[in-house]
Design a protein around this motif. Structure first.
Motif, PDB file in Angstrom:
ATOM      1  N   GLN A  60      51.701  33.048  44.307  1.00 38.10           N
ATOM      2  CA  GLN A  60      52.499  33.991  43.510  1.00 38.10           C
ATOM      3  C   GLN A  60      51.842  35.492  43.231  1.00 38.10           C
ATOM      4  OE1 GLN A  60      55.185  32.543  41.020  1.00 38.10           O
ATOM      5  NE2 GLN A  60      56.523  31.414  42.603  1.00 38.10           N
ATOM      6  N   ARG A  61      50.999  35.545  42.315  1.00 37.25           N
ATOM      7  CA  ARG A  61      50.092  36.549  42.036  1.00 37.25           C
ATOM      8  C   ARG A  61      49.165  37.339  43.445  1.00 37.25           C
ATOM      9  NH1 ARG A  61      45.169  34.466  39.440  1.00 37.25           N
ATOM     10  NH2 ARG A  61      46.423  34.039  37.738  1.00 37.25           N
ATOM     11  N   GLY A  62      48.986  36.524  44.769  1.00 38.03           N
ATOM     12  CA  GLY A  62      49.196  36.978  45.683  1.00 38.03           C
ATOM     13  C   GLY A  62      46.785  36.843  45.805  1.00 38.03           C
ATOM     14  N   ARG A  63      46.626  36.286  44.543  1.00 44.05           N
ATOM     15  CA  ARG A  63      45.006  36.235  44.570  1.00 44.05           C
ATOM     16  C   ARG A  63      44.205  35.132  43.848  1.00 44.05           C
ATOM     17  NH1 ARG A  63      46.453  40.128  41.693  1.00 44.05           N
ATOM     18  NH2 ARG A  63      45.420  40.772  39.304  1.00 44.05           N
ATOM     19  N   VAL A  64      43.518  34.562  43.877  1.00 41.55           N
ATOM     20  CA  VAL A  64      42.533  33.687  43.074  1.00 41.55           C
ATOM     21  C   VAL A  64      41.815  34.656  42.211  1.00 41.55           C
ATOM     22  CG1 VAL A  64      40.951  32.603  44.658  1.00 41.55           C
ATOM     23  CG2 VAL A  64      41.784  31.297  42.848  1.00 41.55           C
ATOM     24  N   ILE A  65      41.484  34.518  40.521  1.00 37.80           N
ATOM     25  CA  ILE A  65      40.852  34.901  39.785  1.00 37.80           C
ATOM     26  C   ILE A  65      39.027  34.124  39.619  1.00 37.80           C
ATOM     27  CG2 ILE A  65      39.970  36.480  38.209  1.00 37.80           C
ATOM     28  CD1 ILE A  65      43.617  36.762  37.925  1.00 37.80           C
ATOM     29  N   ALA A  66      38.081  34.090  40.417  1.00 41.78           N
ATOM     30  CA  ALA A  66      37.166  33.255  40.479  1.00 41.78           C
ATOM     31  C   ALA A  66      35.744  34.112  39.041  1.00 41.78           C
ATOM     32  CB  ALA A  66      36.596  33.131  41.955  1.00 41.78           C
ATOM     33  N   GLY A  67      35.144  33.271  38.153  1.00 43.69           N
ATOM     34  CA  GLY A  67      34.409  33.905  37.125  1.00 43.69           C
ATOM     35  C   GLY A  67      33.606  33.355  38.353  1.00 43.69           C
ATOM     36  N   VAL A  68      32.180  34.609  38.222  1.00 43.04           N
ATOM     37  CA  VAL A  68      30.962  34.350  38.936  1.00 43.04           C
ATOM     38  C   VAL A  68      29.752  34.772  38.823  1.00 43.04           C
ATOM     39  CG1 VAL A  68      31.620  34.272  41.525  1.00 43.04           C
ATOM     40  CG2 VAL A  68      31.822  36.125  40.705  1.00 43.04           C
ATOM     41  N   LYS A 107      40.920  36.458  49.593  1.00 44.82           N
ATOM     42  CA  LYS A 107      41.958  36.390  48.550  1.00 44.82           C
ATOM     43  C   LYS A 107      41.480  35.959  47.396  1.00 44.82           C
ATOM     44  CE  LYS A 107      46.697  37.444  51.211  1.00 44.82           C
ATOM     45  NZ  LYS A 107      48.128  37.158  51.591  1.00 44.82           N
ATOM     46  N   VAL A 108      40.608  36.413  46.728  1.00 46.09           N
ATOM     47  CA  VAL A 108      39.860  36.173  45.493  1.00 46.09           C
ATOM     48  C   VAL A 108      39.679  37.111  44.972  1.00 46.09           C
ATOM     49  CG1 VAL A 108      37.825  35.973  47.165  1.00 46.09           C
ATOM     50  CG2 VAL A 108      37.905  34.502  44.526  1.00 46.09           C
ATOM     51  N   GLN A 109      39.407  37.558  43.465  1.00 46.58           N
ATOM     52  CA  GLN A 109      39.205  38.558  42.964  1.00 46.58           C
ATOM     53  C   GLN A 109      38.527  38.256  42.572  1.00 46.58           C
ATOM     54  OE1 GLN A 109      42.474  40.294  40.191  1.00 46.58           O
ATOM     55  NE2 GLN A 109      40.608  40.639  38.837  1.00 46.58           N
ATOM     56  N   PHE A 110      36.563  38.212  42.321  1.00 47.89           N
ATOM     57  CA  PHE A 110      35.532  37.835  41.736  1.00 47.89           C
ATOM     58  C   PHE A 110      35.716  38.352  39.958  1.00 47.89           C
ATOM     59  CE2 PHE A 110      34.370  37.351  46.163  1.00 47.89           C
ATOM     60  CZ  PHE A 110      34.139  35.949  46.185  1.00 47.89           C
ATOM     61  N   LYS A 111      35.638  38.373  38.580  1.00 43.26           N
ATOM     62  CA  LYS A 111      34.622  38.753  38.305  1.00 43.26           C
ATOM     63  C   LYS A 111      33.332  38.227  37.464  1.00 43.26           C
ATOM     64  CE  LYS A 111      39.235  39.402  35.085  1.00 43.26           C
ATOM     65  NZ  LYS A 111      39.079  40.441  34.291  1.00 43.26           N
ATOM     66  N   VAL A 112      33.002  38.954  37.379  1.00 41.80           N
ATOM     67  CA  VAL A 112      31.624  38.710  36.401  1.00 41.80           C
ATOM     68  C   VAL A 112      31.631  38.332  35.135  1.00 41.80           C
ATOM     69  CG1 VAL A 112      29.109  40.008  36.247  1.00 41.80           C
ATOM     70  CG2 VAL A 112      30.648  40.507  38.374  1.00 41.80           C
ATOM     71  N   VAL A 113      30.586  37.266  35.101  1.00 37.08           N
ATOM     72  CA  VAL A 113      30.932  36.334  33.680  1.00 37.08           C
ATOM     73  C   VAL A 113      29.413  35.991  33.473  1.00 37.08           C
ATOM     74  CG1 VAL A 113      33.130  35.474  33.534  1.00 37.08           C
ATOM     75  CG2 VAL A 113      31.233  34.367  34.646  1.00 37.08           C
ATOM     76  N   THR A 114      29.003  36.475  32.049  1.00 39.53           N
ATOM     77  CA  THR A 114      27.335  35.876  31.807  1.00 39.53           C
ATOM     78  C   THR A 114      27.152  34.711  31.712  1.00 39.53           C
ATOM     79  OG1 THR A 114      28.209  35.934  30.017  1.00 39.53           O
ATOM     80  CG2 THR A 114      26.863  38.133  30.920  1.00 39.53           C
ATOM     81  N   SER A 115      26.546  33.278  31.553  1.00 33.17           N
ATOM     82  CA  SER A 115      26.132  31.913  31.225  1.00 33.17           C
ATOM     83  C   SER A 115      27.397  32.054  29.550  1.00 33.17           C
ATOM     84  CB  SER A 115      25.066  31.919  30.748  1.00 33.17           C
ATOM     85  OG  SER A 115      24.458  31.697  32.332  1.00 33.17           O
ATOM     86  N   VAL A 157      18.951  35.766  27.003  1.00 36.40           N
ATOM     87  CA  VAL A 157      18.355  36.750  26.774  1.00 36.40           C
ATOM     88  C   VAL A 157      19.838  36.651  28.161  1.00 36.40           C
ATOM     89  CG1 VAL A 157      16.667  38.027  27.333  1.00 36.40           C
ATOM     90  CG2 VAL A 157      17.129  36.562  29.563  1.00 36.40           C
ATOM     91  N   PRO A 158      21.034  37.784  27.755  1.00 41.35           N
ATOM     92  CA  PRO A 158      22.145  37.522  28.330  1.00 41.35           C
ATOM     93  C   PRO A 158      21.940  36.613  30.274  1.00 41.35           C
ATOM     94  CG  PRO A 158      22.180  39.250  27.549  1.00 41.35           C
ATOM     95  CD  PRO A 158      20.942  38.950  27.821  1.00 41.35           C
TER      96      PRO A 158
END
Length: 318
Positions: free
Chosen positions: A82-90, A128-136, A219-220
């Motif tokens: 329903q949101r229209g995209r999956v949000i994936a941390g990468v 249909k994926v939104q990528f969110k950049v995440v650190t370890s 380090v990050p």
């Protein structure tokens, strides 16, 4: 007139934002360390209690995958639909696994393609994926806060992490090794006893190496470690062979040495309590193995590690 114009350009340059004189490293002086670099003396723990014992890599058995775009009513998957995209941390700093292509600006890599397969199973469209950049270090907090639906970022399944988040079945089996400058004299993890090693904060690699090296700096991002190695600020980098392969590909004066000294079972991280999404992702991974998609993704990104291995076999506790 021309001199006046040139003077104006020079003045604009002088007034533009830039480091203050005190921030400029003198020629021949020590190179600055990456931001948030810190020396670590003990393995981090999420609690004072000992790590629990469990069958970490046994996940939840998948059912039959529903057709794309037709998720069960009331399910986590329907909410995402329903949101229209999956949000994936990468990641965007691990060449081959999750990195930003400098020519296209797109995030690419093995983990990124796995996330795209989840989107394809949900929507019938891998875009249909939104990528969110995440650190370890951000992976678990982002899942717990609901900022992402899944994390696909070289995330090793452990009993300690299972207290806070859920995981899919294993989608890749890696192992920790060591990256050094060529002709360093270091042949593997046993050569780190009197050396300084760099690792990323929030990774299992940190706990695996902190007692084996004389000095450990965190380090990050893994690219921060590569910069430190190139500047002579550390003697080695130690983490999963998948990540090290990407670092070595960026610097021909480095090499991966020694054999694997850990087993790192990667799983897709999923917020705690979303068992329907765990089973759905496991169904996607089962299909990827069966139809050759997993092999194709491996050949695209990780062939430098050798011929494609047999994909990890799903293990389930129910």
């Amino acid at each position: 007139m021309r001199r006046l114009a040139l003077a104006g350009v020079l003045l604009l340059g002088a007034c533009s934002a830039g480091p203050a004189p005190s921030e400029v490293v003198p020629r021949g002086g020590p190179a600055p360390e990456p931001a948030n670099a810190s020396t670590v003396t003990a393995a981090p723990s999420s609690s004072a209690a000992p790590a629990p014992s469990c069958d970490a890599t046994a996940s939840l058995r998948p059912g039959v995958l529903p057709p794309a775009g037709q998720m069960p009513a009331g399910s986590t998957m329907e909410r995402i639909l329903q949101r229209g995209r999956v949000i994936a941390g990468v990641d965007q700093n691990s060449y081959l696994m999750g990195f930003r292509n400098s020519f296209t600006g797109e995030i690419e890599g093995f983990d990124v393609d796995v996330a795209r397969q989840i989107a394809k199973a949900l929507f019938g469209d891998e875009k249909k994926v939104q990528f969110k950049v995440v650190t370890s270090a951000e992976r678990i907090p982002m899942l717990k806060s609901g900022a992402v639906d899944v994390v696909v970022r070289t995330m090793t399944i452990t009993c300690d992490r299972l207290k806070e988040v859920d995981f899919s079945q294993v989608y890749y089996q890696a192992g920790q090794r060591v990256l050094v400058r060529r002709n360093s004299g270091i042949g593997g993890v046993e050569g780190l006893a009197d050396r300084k090693v760099c690792v990323a904060a929030g990774s299992t690699s940190l706990g695996n190496v902190v007692t084996r090296a004389k000095t450990t700096v965190s380090v990050p991002n893994w690219t921060d470690c590569l910069v430190m190695l190139q500047q002579g600020q550390t003697d080695a980098i130690s983490t999963d062979d998948t990540i090290l392969a990407g670092l070595a590909a960026q610097d021909p004066y480095t090499e991966v040495v020694g054999s694997r000294f850990t087993d790192e079972s990667y799983g897709v991280g999923i917020p705690k309590g979303q068992e329907d999404l765990v089973r759905f992702v496991n169904g996607v991974l089962e299909r990827m193995r069966a139809d050759g998609t997993w092999r194709g993704i491996y050949d695209r990104w990780l062939s430098r590690l050798g011929p494609a291995p047999t994909p990890p076999v799903g293990r389930y506790r129910d």
